[in-house]
Design a protein around this motif. Sequence first.
Motif, mmCIF file in Angstrom:
data_model
loop_
_atom_site.group_PDB
_atom_site.id
_atom_site.type_symbol
_atom_site.label_atom_id
_atom_site.label_comp_id
_atom_site.label_asym_id
_atom_site.label_seq_id
_atom_site.Cartn_x
_atom_site.Cartn_y
_atom_site.Cartn_z
ATOM 1 N N UNK A 69 18.801 -22.141 -16.744
ATOM 2 C CA UNK A 69 18.979 -21.601 -18.001
ATOM 3 C C UNK A 69 19.602 -22.138 -18.854
ATOM 4 N N UNK A 70 20.554 -22.993 -18.706
ATOM 5 C CA UNK A 70 21.522 -23.808 -19.487
ATOM 6 C C UNK A 70 20.565 -24.776 -20.121
ATOM 7 N N UNK A 77 17.935 -23.469 -28.740
ATOM 8 C CA UNK A 77 19.140 -23.546 -29.714
ATOM 9 C C UNK A 77 19.083 -24.506 -30.583
ATOM 10 N N UNK A 78 18.264 -25.580 -30.698
ATOM 11 C CA UNK A 78 18.086 -26.714 -31.278
ATOM 12 C C UNK A 78 16.998 -27.111 -31.871
ATOM 13 N N UNK A 79 16.058 -26.092 -32.067
ATOM 14 C CA UNK A 79 14.743 -26.249 -32.545
ATOM 15 C C UNK A 79 14.167 -25.006 -33.267
ATOM 16 N N UNK A 80 13.218 -25.234 -34.262
ATOM 17 C CA UNK A 80 12.615 -24.077 -34.829
ATOM 18 C C UNK A 80 11.278 -24.050 -34.436
ATOM 19 N N UNK A 81 10.680 -24.968 -33.681
ATOM 20 C CA UNK A 81 9.415 -25.299 -33.041
ATOM 21 C C UNK A 81 9.294 -23.877 -31.911
ATOM 22 N N UNK A 82 7.790 -23.687 -31.760
ATOM 23 C CA UNK A 82 7.432 -22.526 -30.705
ATOM 24 C C UNK A 82 7.411 -23.589 -29.482
ATOM 25 N N UNK A 83 8.483 -23.035 -28.630
ATOM 26 C CA UNK A 83 8.326 -23.575 -27.139
ATOM 27 C C UNK A 83 7.920 -22.669 -26.017
ATOM 28 N N UNK A 84 7.003 -23.055 -25.289
ATOM 29 C CA UNK A 84 6.510 -22.224 -24.245
ATOM 30 C C UNK A 84 7.130 -22.844 -22.884
ATOM 31 N N UNK A 85 7.786 -22.153 -22.004
ATOM 32 C CA UNK A 85 8.356 -22.700 -20.635
ATOM 33 C C UNK A 85 7.415 -22.132 -19.651
ATOM 34 N N UNK A 86 7.079 -23.428 -18.795
ATOM 35 C CA UNK A 86 6.530 -23.033 -17.499
ATOM 36 C C UNK A 86 7.766 -23.432 -16.384
ATOM 37 N N UNK A 87 7.918 -22.207 -15.956
ATOM 38 C CA UNK A 87 9.315 -22.192 -14.948
ATOM 39 C C UNK A 87 8.828 -22.165 -13.682
ATOM 40 N N UNK A 88 8.820 -23.325 -12.849
ATOM 41 C CA UNK A 88 8.287 -23.468 -11.421
ATOM 42 C C UNK A 88 9.530 -23.128 -10.706
ATOM 43 N N UNK A 89 9.016 -22.161 -9.519
ATOM 44 C CA UNK A 89 9.992 -21.876 -8.364
ATOM 45 C C UNK A 89 9.384 -21.553 -7.247
ATOM 46 N N UNK A 90 10.082 -21.278 -6.262
ATOM 47 C CA UNK A 90 9.625 -20.974 -5.183
ATOM 48 C C UNK A 90 9.513 -19.318 -4.710
ATOM 49 N N UNK A 91 8.793 -18.796 -3.955
ATOM 50 C CA UNK A 91 8.527 -17.550 -3.781
ATOM 51 C C UNK A 91 9.688 -16.550 -3.735
ATOM 52 N N UNK A 92 10.571 -17.267 -2.940
ATOM 53 C CA UNK A 92 11.882 -16.495 -2.968
ATOM 54 C C UNK A 92 12.882 -16.296 -4.122
ATOM 55 N N UNK A 334 28.007 -29.616 -21.334
ATOM 56 C CA UNK A 334 27.181 -28.598 -20.653
ATOM 57 C C UNK A 334 27.471 -27.266 -20.688
ATOM 58 N N UNK A 335 28.691 -26.950 -20.570
ATOM 59 C CA UNK A 335 29.134 -25.440 -20.514
ATOM 60 C C UNK A 335 28.951 -24.766 -21.688
ATOM 61 N N UNK A 336 28.816 -25.482 -22.884
ATOM 62 C CA UNK A 336 28.690 -24.563 -24.171
ATOM 63 C C UNK A 336 27.157 -23.832 -23.918
ATOM 64 N N UNK A 337 26.311 -24.501 -23.236
ATOM 65 C CA UNK A 337 25.055 -23.847 -23.163
ATOM 66 C C UNK A 337 24.715 -22.793 -21.913
ATOM 67 N N UNK A 338 25.869 -22.724 -21.125
ATOM 68 C CA UNK A 338 25.698 -22.059 -19.864
ATOM 69 C C UNK A 338 25.762 -20.484 -20.258
ATOM 70 N N UNK A 339 24.714 -19.873 -19.491
ATOM 71 C CA UNK A 339 24.644 -18.337 -19.691
ATOM 72 C C UNK A 339 24.828 -17.582 -18.313
ATOM 73 N N UNK A 340 26.008 -16.681 -18.361
ATOM 74 C CA UNK A 340 26.504 -16.307 -16.979
ATOM 75 C C UNK A 340 25.240 -15.510 -16.454
ATOM 76 N N UNK A 341 25.161 -15.676 -15.116
ATOM 77 C CA UNK A 341 24.155 -15.023 -14.181
ATOM 78 C C UNK A 341 24.230 -13.449 -14.273
ATOM 79 N N UNK A 342 23.362 -12.623 -14.591
ATOM 80 C CA UNK A 342 23.565 -11.317 -14.712
ATOM 81 C C UNK A 342 23.617 -10.595 -13.424
#
Length: 355
Positions: A69-70, A77-92, A334-342
């Motif tokens: 997430x960071x 936060x550093x672009x005005x382009x349209x970005x599409x994220x493909x976030x790959x994860x495991x089932x759990x 690194x930490x300036x971009x960190x978002x706490x886990x809800x």
Amino acid sequence: MAVLRKINRVLLVLLVLMVCLLLHSALRASTRPRLSGLRKSLRGQYMSETHHVIPVIICASEERMGATMATINSVISNTDASVFFYIVTLRDAVKLTRRYIEKTKLKGIQYEILEFNPMILQGKVKPDSSRPDLLHPLNFVRFYLPLLDINHRRVIYLDDDVIVQGDIKDLFNIKLKPGHAAAFATDCDLPSTHEMVRSIGMQTTYMGFLDYRKQEVKDLGINPSDCSFNPGVFVADIKEWKKQKITKQLEKWMEENFRQNIYSSAMAGGVATPPMLIVFHAKHSTLDPLWHVRHLGWSPDARYSESFLQEARLLHWNGPFKPWNYPAVHLDLWERWFIPDPSGRFSLVRPDTDS
């Protein structure tokens, strides 16, 4: 009665054949990465099909969700382009991934969650206790980009331990030479990093990744002093990747290592780097070195100059000392971009905390 029994036997045989065919189809499907289907709004579908979007592939493991997430936060936060994220994860981790996005400032991003099936790695990766983190199934997603079934000619792949400080569209728009399926930053390309790299004993040539005592490696004809590259950040041409059957080539070397142990995670890059080095040797374009300033995670003490880091477009904490843990270097960048886990499951490890 005899005729009836014969008919019953025929029906039974047909039933068994149908079941076998269904099982065969299911098994074949289970060995390929597959979509989760959890994020397919009309808005998301439109973004994934347009030619004016920058597609970024990034993995999200349950134990490193905050890192992913960071990275995403730094990109948008550093672009005005349209970005599409493909976030790959495991089932759990599918629900955790979606919750982290929807309950934070990232809820407005364009994304789709893809589920990766680790069964595809059977017979290709074996346990290695020296760096078990390098054997995580998601480390091998980069081998299977065409199987993710995404409709783009070009994509960016990012590891989860990077921070993007530049405009991602500049990385996306780099030129690939004809016939090249990917572009990487080489390990010898940035003189500003050489002193620090030498001080931590980091490898920058093929000798540090392949076992040149093995005949299979000798037969490759690759000079051991050739400069290596890091596959944690790259731009890929998916059409060319498919044309050259890159995934098949990578799998071949995974299987070869499974049998012959021609590299291991004890070597500098773990088991996900050597196949890329072999397959793309002398067959890749190069990135601007400022788009992959790396080795920030190889030592808890060795630091780059602040002025140099301000120039860097992308920072990579490859190595065991990650910026969400402690000790590590350049934590503020690194930490300036960190978002706490809800959900509270991912938390920073710092000297003044017990977590």
